[in-house]
Write a protein that holds these residues in place. Structure first.
Motif, short mmCIF file in Angstrom:
data_model
loop_
_atom_site.label_atom_id
_atom_site.label_comp_id
_atom_site.label_asym_id
_atom_site.label_seq_id
_atom_site.Cartn_x
_atom_site.Cartn_y
_atom_site.Cartn_z
N VAL A 116 -5.13 10.81 36.77
CA VAL A 116 -5.50 10.47 38.15
C VAL A 116 -6.81 9.67 38.18
N LEU A 117 -7.82 10.13 37.46
CA LEU A 117 -9.11 9.42 37.47
C LEU A 117 -9.01 8.06 36.79
N GLY A 118 -8.01 7.89 35.92
CA GLY A 118 -7.78 6.58 35.31
C GLY A 118 -7.35 5.52 36.29
N HIS A 119 -6.97 5.93 37.48
CA HIS A 119 -6.60 4.98 38.53
C HIS A 119 -7.82 4.45 39.27
N TYR A 120 -8.99 4.90 38.88
CA TYR A 120 -10.23 4.38 39.45
C TYR A 120 -10.79 3.37 38.44
N PRO A 121 -10.77 2.08 38.77
CA PRO A 121 -11.26 1.09 37.80
C PRO A 121 -12.76 1.23 37.59
N THR A 122 -13.18 1.09 36.35
CA THR A 122 -14.60 1.16 36.03
C THR A 122 -14.99 -0.03 35.18
N GLY A 123 -16.25 -0.34 35.21
CA GLY A 123 -16.80 -1.30 34.27
C GLY A 123 -17.01 -0.59 32.95
N SER B 107 -16.58 -3.33 23.02
CA SER B 107 -16.41 -1.97 23.54
C SER B 107 -15.70 -1.08 22.52
N ARG B 108 -14.64 -1.60 21.93
CA ARG B 108 -13.89 -0.83 20.93
C ARG B 108 -14.76 -0.53 19.71
N LEU B 109 -15.56 -1.50 19.29
CA LEU B 109 -16.45 -1.31 18.14
C LEU B 109 -17.42 -0.16 18.41
N PHE B 110 -18.03 -0.13 19.59
CA PHE B 110 -19.02 0.89 19.89
C PHE B 110 -18.40 2.23 20.27
N ALA B 111 -17.08 2.27 20.42
CA ALA B 111 -16.37 3.53 20.64
C ALA B 111 -15.86 4.12 19.32
N ALA B 112 -15.81 3.29 18.29
CA ALA B 112 -15.28 3.73 16.99
C ALA B 112 -16.36 4.42 16.17
N ARG B 113 -15.93 5.20 15.22
CA ARG B 113 -16.86 5.85 14.30
C ARG B 113 -17.04 4.95 13.07
N VAL B 114 -17.98 4.02 13.20
CA VAL B 114 -18.32 3.12 12.10
C VAL B 114 -19.81 3.23 11.85
N SER B 115 -20.22 2.95 10.63
CA SER B 115 -21.62 3.16 10.27
C SER B 115 -22.57 2.12 10.86
N ARG C 168 -6.50 2.58 34.20
CA ARG C 168 -5.26 3.21 33.77
C ARG C 168 -5.11 3.21 32.25
N GLY C 169 -6.22 3.51 31.57
CA GLY C 169 -6.20 3.69 30.12
C GLY C 169 -6.20 2.41 29.31
N ASP C 170 -6.52 1.27 29.94
CA ASP C 170 -6.50 0.01 29.20
C ASP C 170 -7.63 -0.90 29.67
N TYR C 171 -7.91 -1.92 28.88
CA TYR C 171 -8.93 -2.91 29.21
C TYR C 171 -8.28 -4.09 29.92
N PHE C 172 -9.04 -4.68 30.84
CA PHE C 172 -8.61 -5.88 31.52
C PHE C 172 -9.77 -6.85 31.57
N ALA C 173 -9.46 -8.13 31.41
CA ALA C 173 -10.49 -9.16 31.42
C ALA C 173 -10.77 -9.56 32.86
N GLY C 174 -11.48 -8.71 33.58
CA GLY C 174 -11.88 -9.01 34.96
C GLY C 174 -11.02 -8.31 35.98
N ILE C 175 -11.50 -8.33 37.19
CA ILE C 175 -10.84 -7.66 38.32
C ILE C 175 -9.46 -8.26 38.61
N PRO C 176 -9.29 -9.60 38.70
CA PRO C 176 -7.96 -10.14 38.98
C PRO C 176 -6.90 -9.70 37.97
N ALA C 177 -7.27 -9.61 36.69
CA ALA C 177 -6.30 -9.19 35.67
C ALA C 177 -5.86 -7.74 35.88
#
Length: 182
Positions: free
Chosen positions: A26-33, A96-104, A166-175
């Motif tokens: 449900v909270l995934g339906h709230y778009p966030t930056g 974003s994916r890089l800083f979410a991953a467990r890399v040294s 909704r659990g995915d990335y989008f390149a901007g609001i229109p997308a």
């Protein structure tokens, strides 16, 4: 009727009590930056991705964000006391994916410059806020961090934010709007 059984709404959808999976859905339906919190540490630059970031106050200028309790990066960022919040632009999904991953070394493959407080400012971020951590509050499986804005700026040639919806990335609001309509 128990709190976990659906409760019929008069003119709307059936409601049910929260659990982790339903809350995420449900909270995934709230778009966030999407933002990356960075700091300089004794062992070099550190950072983590977040999407729980918001303005709190204009006077004094305060923001908050919420790192997970199990984050191994937040304790290192906390030690610095001064951080940067990098608001990611539409072209920075990989960052974003890089800083979410467990890399040294998350900084080895990206461009950045040190801010006035020493925290890394990521190249091509939509905006930056250099902050001083003011307080932390326990909040379930996360920590609410309150930070005072010391300096900030925007990239004048980049307009579109990176959006998480909704659990995915989008390149901007229109997308994000178009993907939801499909």
């Amino acid at each position: 009727m128990s709190a976990t059984q659906p409760v019929p709404a008069s003119d709307g959808p059936a409601l049910s009590g929260p659990d982790a999976a339903l809350s995420r859905h449900v909270l995934g339906h709230y778009p966030t930056g999407v933002a990356v919190i960075t700091a300089d540490s004794p062992t070099g630059p550190v950072g983590l991705s977040i999407n729980s970031f918001t303005s709190v106050s204009l006077e004094p200028p305060l923001v908050l964000f919420c790192p997970a309790l199990n984050s191994s990066t937040w304790p290192v960022l906390r030690e610095s006391g001064t951080i940067a919040i990098n608001v990611l632009s539409a072209g920075q999904e990989a960052v974003s994916r890089l800083f979410a991953a467990r890399v040294s070394d998350r900084f080895a493959s990206i461009d950045w410059t040190p801010g006035e407080n020493g925290a890394p400012l990521l190249t091509d971020a939509l905006g930056w806020l250099e902050c001083t951590v003011q307080a932390e509050y326990p909040a379930g499986d996360h920590t609410v961090v309150l930070a005072r804005i010391d300096r900030m700026g925007v990239h004048r040639e980049i307009d579109d934010p990176l959006v998480f919806f909704r659990g995915d990335y989008f390149a901007g609001i229109p997308a994000a709007i178009q993907a939801d309509a499909d």
